[in-house]
Design a protein around this motif. Structure first.
Motif: not given
Length: 623
Positions: A28-30, A37, A45
């Protein structure tokens, strides 16, 4: 700096970074430049981590099979909810059946419990370059078309370039800041942007349909055709009868059925859409069980007609679902390309002649609320006086804007509910006099020394009960007003070519408006055949505020720009707003399973509901 092409050196440098990034574990990444991603979003996010197994709003254990029969809930591009004569829905030619897009896969798909997030379907991951001018997608090697042929990066690049060049104007205008799409090997495609693109554009690109390069090298994409095209999605065109019905049949060899983004989706074996010319025929078909799902748009029918045997016996049930999406705009759109509607005072006057309060009480059983905003039922709706952030966007244009933009947000007049409020009609007459119109006996004569005439265009006789009282009030003002009901194909063609005076229709918006809003309101779309700029709006301030909204760097900036835009649009009186309700009124034959939590940002009946065999047996519908 805007980039017009990808140089070999810049691509090789970027490709090396891409190859390395594809090895980085996900999470879970910005969503930010330079980050590989499994999904993309405009702000903030992603809700779901790389290893998610299903969206929260589906039932992963939903049984597959059975049929749902309904009329179209929504339509786009050249689709027509009342008839069809082509299966090519991605260009402007002909009338396609709603739902054709479900036959085609895309790079990514929306998560409907997030305002704008998309997750990988054909693309297993994406990488945005540091300058945000490139996005590279990694294509899943198992992707296939329905004939078993490989769906690869060449097909993706071909599709995006084709849609930009020959696609429906709603698509081509929305992706005009895409420079090119280039396949570098079977599984890698890079999309380049001009540098003037919005944050939403990569997400829009990721959700566009992918077509077969081989198929459309052989066949002409730009023509209408009743040969179902080769596709790759969860459904295929099944049985159909032109103008009567179409069945979408589940693809038995669908390559992506077990992916997390599809888990709990596409449960019906057959989705059948029936076509009717009027509301009463639709309702009768539902009562007889030929349709098993029916969204009721008539408040009168909802209040008075649901007393038929199947409902009183419990085989049909009524349900209400809250709408948490922007309700968009429903109203009578005034064609400002015509000289008679070029004066905003004339357009404002027409609003005073519509008695919503009477209509709501006498015709709608008080089920509706008056629409005021182009962003109704959302935080983007302008209310009260502009805040400081809005004023910073509006003040530079003060000399070009009506003073009322800087006061309380414009709202529609409230009548006494009599159906013929004389005080409001007097206001309308004064506005028309300011615009150069004068009464001569029973006629309102304009600067051209002719009576003011206007025609309401509709494709349904059911709307007569609403339009005719409005027409009566316009005639009291000396306006020669009339209603014309035309067949669906003619209605669609006249909308596409802007050959109408006033038309009633509705548009809807995403929670995070994307590049397609340019087609609604900007000058560039005013004369683009097939655009949704029905009123022909050409205002530099509107153009600038649209771009401010599309290029916002945070949701707060987006909301501020949208509110400022709403104020300016409302001050132009480009439409006579109608009404909305913040819930859906639905009747179904009680044979369906429904997820416990419908998502906030869509109403995905066809994709997330299923046939409950026990319920179906109980009501005697085991088809």
């Amino acid at each position: 700096m805007a980039l017009n092409q990808v140089s070999r050196r810049s691509f090789l440098h970027f490709s090396a970074a891409t190859a390395a990034a594809f090895l980085v574990p996900g999470g879970v990444l910005p969503v930010q430049a330079g980050t590989l991603s499994h999904g993309l979003s405009v702000f903030g996010d992603l809700k779901y981590p790389k290893d998610f197994t299903a969206f929260d709003y589906v039932n992963p254990d939903a049984p597959a099979g059975g049929k749902i029969a309904m009329t179209a809930l929504s339509w786009r591009y050249n689709q027509n909810p009342q008839t069809f004569n082509t299966f090519n829905t991605f260009n402007l030619k002909g009338d396609a059946p709603p739902g054709m897009e479900r036959c085609f896969d895309s790079l990514m798909v929306r998560a409907y419990d997030e305002p704008d997030a998309v997750y990988g379907l054909v693309a297993e991951s994406a990488l945005v370059s540091e300058d945000s001018n490139f996005v590279t997608f990694r294509i899943r090697p198992e992707a296939r078309f329905h004939d078993g042929s490989v769906l690869n990066a060449e097909d993706v690049a071909f599709s995006l370039n084709l849609l930009k060049e020959k696609g429906h104007p709603i698509i081509s205008q929305s992706i005009k800041e895409m420079v090119s799409a280039t396949a570098h090997d079977e599984h890698t495609v890079t999309v380049s942007f001009s540098g003037n693109h919005s944050r939403q554009l990569p997400l829009l690109i990721a959700t566009l349909p992918i077509v077969s390069k081989t198929y459309y090298t052989r066949y002409n994409f730009a023509v209408s055709t009743l040969t179902p095209p080769l596709s790759s999605g969860p459904y295929m065109v099944g049985r159909y009868e032109i103008g009567r019905y179409i069945e979408y049949r589940k693809a038995g060899n669908y390559w992506a059925k077990d992916l997390p983004v599809n888990n709990g989706h596409h449960n019906f074996e057959i989705i059948r859409l029936d076509f009717f010319r009027d509301r009463q025929a639709t309702f009768e078909s539902f009562k007889k069980g030929r349709l098993t799902f029916h969204e009721e748009y008539s408040s009168k029918a909802w209040a008075t007609e649901y007393n038929f045997p199947a409902l009183t016996e419990g085989r049909v049930v009524r349900k209400e679902f809250a709408i948490r999406l922007p309700s968009g705009g429903q109203g009578w759109f005034l064609n400002t390309r015509l000289e008679k509607f070029s004066n905003p005072r004339v357009r404002e006057a027409l609003g005073y002649a519509f008695d919503f309060e009477w209509s709501n009480a006498a015709l709608f059983y008080d089920l509706y609320t008056r629409t005021q905003s182009f962003f109704e039922n959302s935080e983007m709706k302008a209310v009260g006086v502009p805040g400081q952030a809005e004023l910073m966007l509006l003040e530079p244009h003060r000399k070009d804007l009506p003073e009322e933009v800087f006061g309380e947000a414009i709202t529609q007049p409230v009548s006494n509910g009599s159906g013929q409020d004389r005080s409001l009609l007097r206001e309308a007459a004064l506005l028309l006099e300011e615009a150069g119109y004068n009464r001569r006996g029973e006629q309102l004569i304009g600067p051209d020394n002719k009576q003011l005439e206007m025609e309401f265009l509709s494709n349904s006789p059911a709307f007569e009960r609403v339009v005719l009282p409005y027409v009566k009030n316009l005639r009291l003002l000396g306006i020669k007003a009339s209603l014309r009901v035309v067949d669906p194909a003619q209605f669609q063609k006249r909308l596409e070519n802007f050959t109408f005076d006033i038309v009633d229709t509705r548009f809807s918006l995403e929670p995070t408006p994307g590049p397609d809003i340019r087609s609604l309101w900007t000058s560039a779309s005013a004369d683009t055949i097939g655009s949704y700029n029905l009123s022909g709006i050409r205002e530099p301030v509107v153009d600038e505020l649209v771009e401010k909204a599309l290029n916002a760097s945070s949701r707060l900036e987006l909301i501020t720009a949208a509110r400022a835009l709403d104020r300016v649009l409302r001050s132009g009186y480009y439409w006579v707003p109608q009404w909305f309700k913040a819930y859906r009124t639905v009747a179904v034959w009680d044979m369906f399973g429904i997820p416990d939590d419908m998502p906030a940002y869509d109403f995905p009946v066809e994709t997330t509901w299923w046939v409950d065999s026990e319920k179906a047996a109980r009501i005697g519908n085991e088809d």
